[in-house]
Design an enzyme around this catalytic site. Structure first.
Site, PDB file in Angstrom:
ATOM      1  N   HIS A 106      51.639  23.247 108.201  1.00 16.21           N
ATOM      2  CA  HIS A 106      51.817  23.071 106.753  1.00 16.21           C
ATOM      3  C   HIS A 106      50.703  23.741 105.950  1.00 16.21           C
ATOM      4  O   HIS A 106      50.857  23.942 104.744  1.00 16.21           O
ATOM      5  CB  HIS A 106      51.926  21.582 106.398  1.00 16.21           C
ATOM      6  CG  HIS A 106      50.634  20.834 106.462  1.00 16.21           C
ATOM      7  ND1 HIS A 106      50.242  20.084 107.545  1.00 16.21           N
ATOM      8  CD2 HIS A 106      49.632  20.703 105.562  1.00 16.21           C
ATOM      9  CE1 HIS A 106      49.075  19.533 107.313  1.00 16.21           C
ATOM     10  NE2 HIS A 106      48.673  19.892 106.108  1.00 16.21           N
ATOM     11  N   ASP A 118      54.582  20.401 113.358  1.00 14.54           N
ATOM     12  CA  ASP A 118      53.506  20.820 112.451  1.00 14.54           C
ATOM     13  C   ASP A 118      52.327  21.366 113.254  1.00 14.54           C
ATOM     14  O   ASP A 118      51.291  20.710 113.403  1.00 14.54           O
ATOM     15  CB  ASP A 118      53.076  19.632 111.580  1.00 14.54           C
ATOM     16  CG  ASP A 118      52.162  20.045 110.435  1.00 14.54           C
ATOM     17  OD1 ASP A 118      52.047  21.260 110.174  1.00 14.54           O
ATOM     18  OD2 ASP A 118      51.569  19.151 109.798  1.00 14.54           O
ATOM     19  N   SER A 177      43.317  18.585 106.823  1.00 16.34           N
ATOM     20  CA  SER A 177      44.551  19.028 107.476  1.00 16.34           C
ATOM     21  C   SER A 177      44.286  20.160 108.459  1.00 16.34           C
ATOM     22  O   SER A 177      43.545  21.096 108.162  1.00 16.34           O
ATOM     23  CB  SER A 177      45.556  19.500 106.433  1.00 16.34           C
ATOM     24  OG  SER A 177      46.030  18.431 105.661  1.00 16.34           O
TER      25      SER A 177
END
Length: 843
Positions: A646, A694, A790
């Site tokens: 992402h 992901d 992230s």
């Protein structure tokens, strides 16, 4: 009479005129000037003479000025200074004009097309030297010139050029053209693509009464829906219009049974090729690619792009290939034309393409099926033009019917899944099934979708912007009251597995639903039957007090999906044998290439704190986008990183050019090693709505040097299907925000100890957890990853050898550090084969 008057009257009587001398003087010089009286000064009364100035001394005469010559030294200096000033002004003006004309102006290129409905296509239009082509080109160029010379961009408009005039399956002419603007570089930011396109579209006058998309553009009948205009590249303009046409070729195909070859290769130099493919009206083009040899760099330099037009118009891209492949792939146009561009500007080794194209008829994707009265799968449905990638904007309709009301319709997909449509929309097709909306997504395992009705209406609308992967499904009937056979467990994926495989530690359903809500079995340590508890045997955890569950784990047994396989094909029960510090295979293959996390004893921690010490997490990476920290990553080899998909979703973020990787860094801005990112590999099944799959790989442009191995080290990749236990302590690290309400990330590398959460609790909390995800955190919400972390690592230390394992990748969650909402991580052990595909050195 007073005395004065008496004196005058008493003048001698014998006075003669001859005795009087007269002196004539200039009246202008000698006569007094009559001036108005000053304020407060009294005028003399009438009849009374004004007082006379005493005549005693004569006023001295003024000396006349000496005449000075004009061309003296002082005046010459002044004139020379003025001349130099004027010369400097002229020079600066000319210099400014030169710079403004040469360096401060940029050319902007726009590629576009529209359909003219009131002119029929002639074969002569294919010849660009023909009078017919030149005539229609001149007409179109005059119309475009008139549109933009009377617009707000008139002073920037340079020219328009018609590149191609072709037939199309909707009739009329399809005109492809370039528009060129030139404007100062300082004003380039106000030049928007939508503005240029809006000027052209707004110039088309449509009729409200007729309610049609066809309008008048300066006398040309233009279809409003066909107007496309995108910003283009100068290199594309030069290769399609200018003198630099490279290896451009034009093909016209009219035979249905022929394969027209497209082959080109080179071992050095450069390749910039354009293949324009046109079929007869009413047919489509299918391009089949046998092999491509290019440099894998996310299409920054090398690429093969397929367009649904005859010019490189961005919004008409059907597909783009950025990596070498030898797998047969085929693509279908939506009209009777296609453009294939192959670019390899800096050939280091052999580059080229082997492909062919053919003319195919249009297909209607619809069918009505009367399903048999017996349960089971009996036929197949597929996406349009299967096994080709199906084109965008396609539509399929199927109707299924059974004769028994007790039977429903089941669809078995091989790499696809259908779920309820959310508010976000669908990326890979939306489905309307009996008036209910669903979204489709790709995955790497089978699923079954059941409709509990004997009459089913299905409509598939292709929603992808590009051509999408081929889709195949089996159809059949099933018993509505009993979807799975007796003695079977019905998975959330729709599959049916034997009840005996429920809670056996193996993900038989592919979505882990057969392993949820299970009571952990306790091994019968004192009986001879304890071997039946497979998940607890040889898993690296001592479940029996006497350690019996971890004995004889390297004894050779027949291979199955629960055993470890050595390089010489010998298998044993030990589950996590790879790189555990113990040689278990006779050939030593289980410890080959195990250079990860070698210096674990050198790691320092501040237990209970937030800041780390320098070198504490040597695999931690900070990824910077356009110079700013954006995501995290983990070092897995000298030139490869692992991160979250992402972080790179979207056209701008998927381009590796703006990304840099900062390794060996403790404080932001003080990295020991910085490298540009050469390549980004996002998992092909990544779902941006559910964050499934992901995961992404990043290849560095420069491998980090061995001299920095004390501060930069790779973390170990877990073995395939690694089992983890809830409550196990792990660490999440990164430079993200300390709290959810913070506006910016931390300057110093942060760390937080978290616990692995039971998968059943994780699914119960979020509901949309897949087998490729895991949860970690503190249920009280005190410690968690946050925005900016992230892609960073979830590091767990293996007790057997002390090595650090990359168990998870920071993915998503509900807020940050909220009670009862742990963080969600990508489960790395499910992607080990995918990682090895791109990084074989880790095998």
């Amino acid at each position: 009479m007073d005395k004065e008057n008496s004196d005058v009257s008493a003048a001698p009587a014998d006075l003669k005129i001859s005795n009087i001398s007269v002196q004539v003087v200039s009246a202008q010089k000698k006569l007094p000037v009559r001036r108005p009286p000053l304020p407060g000064r009294r005028l003399p009364l009438p009849g009374r003479r004004p007082p006379q100035r005493p005549i005693g001394k004569a006023k001295p005469k003024k000396q006349s000025k000496k005449k000075v010559p004009f061309w003296n030294v002082q005046n010459k200096i002044i004139l020379f200074t003025v001349f130099l000033f004027i010369l400097a002004v002229i020079a600066w003006t000319l210099l400014w004009l030169y710079i403004s004309k040469t360096e401060s102006k940029d050319a902007f290129y726009f590629a576009g097309m529209f359909r003219i409905t009131n002119i029929e296509f002639l074969p002569e239009y294919r010849q660009k030297e023909s009078r017919e082509f030149l005539s229609v080109s001149r007409t179109v160029q005059q119309v475009i010139n008139l549109v933009y010379t009377t617009s707000a961009f008139s002073k920037f408009y340079e020219q328009s050029v018609v590149a191609d005039v072709s037939s199309n399956n909707k009739g009329g002419l399809l005109v492809h053209f370039w528009i060129v603007f030139v404007m100062p570089r300082a004003k380039g930011h106000i030049f928007c693509e939508d503005c240029v396109a809006a000027i052209l579209k707004d110039s088309i006058q449509t009729s409200i009464i007729n309610r049609t998309s066809v309008g008048s553009l300066q006398g040309l009948a233009v279809d409003m829906d066909s107007v496309v205009l995108n910003a283009g590249l100068r290199s594309d303009y030069s290769s399609t219009i200018g003198s630099d046409k490279g290896c451009s070729q034009y093909f016209y195909a009219e035979h249905l049974s022929l394969h027209y070859p497209l082959e080109i290769s080179a071992a050095s130099g450069r390749l910039m090729c354009h293949f324009k493919l046109v079929a007869i009206v009413g047919y489509l083009i299918r391009l089949s690619i046998k092999s491509i040899q290019i440099e894998a760099d996310n299409c920054v330099t090398d690429s093969l792009t397929i367009y649904d037009s005859l010019l490189p118009i961005r919004s008409s891209i059907l597909y783009r290939i950025c990596e070498p492949t030898r797998t047969l792939m085929s693509f279908v146009s939506t009209n009777n034309l296609m453009l294939v561009t192959f670019k390899s500007p800096h050939i280091r080794r052999l580059s080229g393409i082997r492909a062919y194209f053919e003319v195919i008829p249009e297909q209607k994707c619809e069918n009505t099926v009367l399903v048999k009265d017996i349960t089971g799968f009996e036929g197949k449905i597929s996406s349009p033009y299967y096994p080709s990638y199906y084109p965008p904007k396609c539509k399929c309709t199927w109707k299924f019917q059974t004769s028994l009301s007790t039977l429903g319709i089941a669809l078995k997909f091989y790499n696809y899944s259908i779920t309820k449509k959310s508010m976000k929309g669908c990326e890979h097709g939306w489905w309307e099934i009996n008036e209910h909306m669903y979204c489709g997504s790709y995955m790497d395992h089978q699923t079954i979708f059941r409709v509990p009705s004997p009459l089913v209406h299905i409509q598939l609308q292709c929603s992808s912007r590009l051509s999408d992967k081929p889709l195949l499904a089996e159809y059949g009937s099933y018993n509505i009251s009993q979807p799975c056979p007796v003695g079977s467990f019905r998975c959330s994926s729709g599959l049916c597995v034997p009840q005996a495989q429920r809670c056996d530690g193996v993900n038989d359903c592919f979505d882990e639903s057969d392993e949820l809500f299970c009571v952990s079995p306790q091994p019968a340590c004192n009986t001879s039957s304890f071997r039946q508890h497979g998940p607890l045997i040889c898993d690296g955890f001592r479940d029996c007090e006497n350690g019996r569950d971890e004995q004889n784990c390297t004894q050779s047994i027949p291979c199955n999906n629960r055993t470890f396989k050595c390089g010489n094909d010998i298998c044993f029960r030990k589950q996590n044998a790879k790189c555990d510090g113990t040689v278990d295979c006779p050939d030593g293959s289980d410890e080959e290439g195990c250079t990860c996390s070698r210096s674990s004893s050198a790691l320092h921690r501040i237990i209970g704190g937030t800041d780390t010490l320098e070198g504490g997490w040597p695999w931690q990476v900070s990824l910077h986008f356009v110079g700013s920290a954006y995501c995290g990553a983990s070092v897995i080899s000298r030139e490869w990183l692992l991160s979250a998909a992402h972080c790179f979703h979207g056209n701008r973020l998927s381009d590796p050019t703006p990304w840099t990787a900062h390794l060996g860094m403790y404080v932001q801005g003080n990295a020991k090693f910085v490298s540009p990112v050469r390549r980004i590999v996002v998992h092909e099944y990544y779902n941006s709505q559910t964050f499934d799959y992901d995961i992404a790989l990043l290849q560095l442009s420069i491998a980090w040097p061995e001299t920095l191995k004390q501060l930069i080290q790779p973390i170990c990749i877990p073995p395939t299907g690694q089992r983890v236990r809830s409550g196990e302590k792990c660490w999440v690290t990164g430079w993200g925000r300390r709290h959810e309400a913070d506006n910016k990330g931390s300057l110093v590398l942060q760390q937080a100890e978290v616990e692995l959460i039971d998968q059943t609790l994780c699914v119960s909390t979020y509901g949309i957890i897949t087998s490729r995800m895991l949860c970690a955190g503190i249920m009280s919400g005190k410690r968690d990853a946050c925005k900016g972390d992230s892609g960073g690592p979830l590091s767990c230390r293996r007790k057997s050898d002390g090595k650090w394992i990359l168990t998870g990748i920071v993915s998503w969650g509900h807020g940050s550090g909220r009670p009862n909402f742990p963080g969600v991580y990508t489960r790395v052990s499910n992607f080990v084969p995918w990682i090895h595909k791109y990084v074989p050195s880790l095998l």
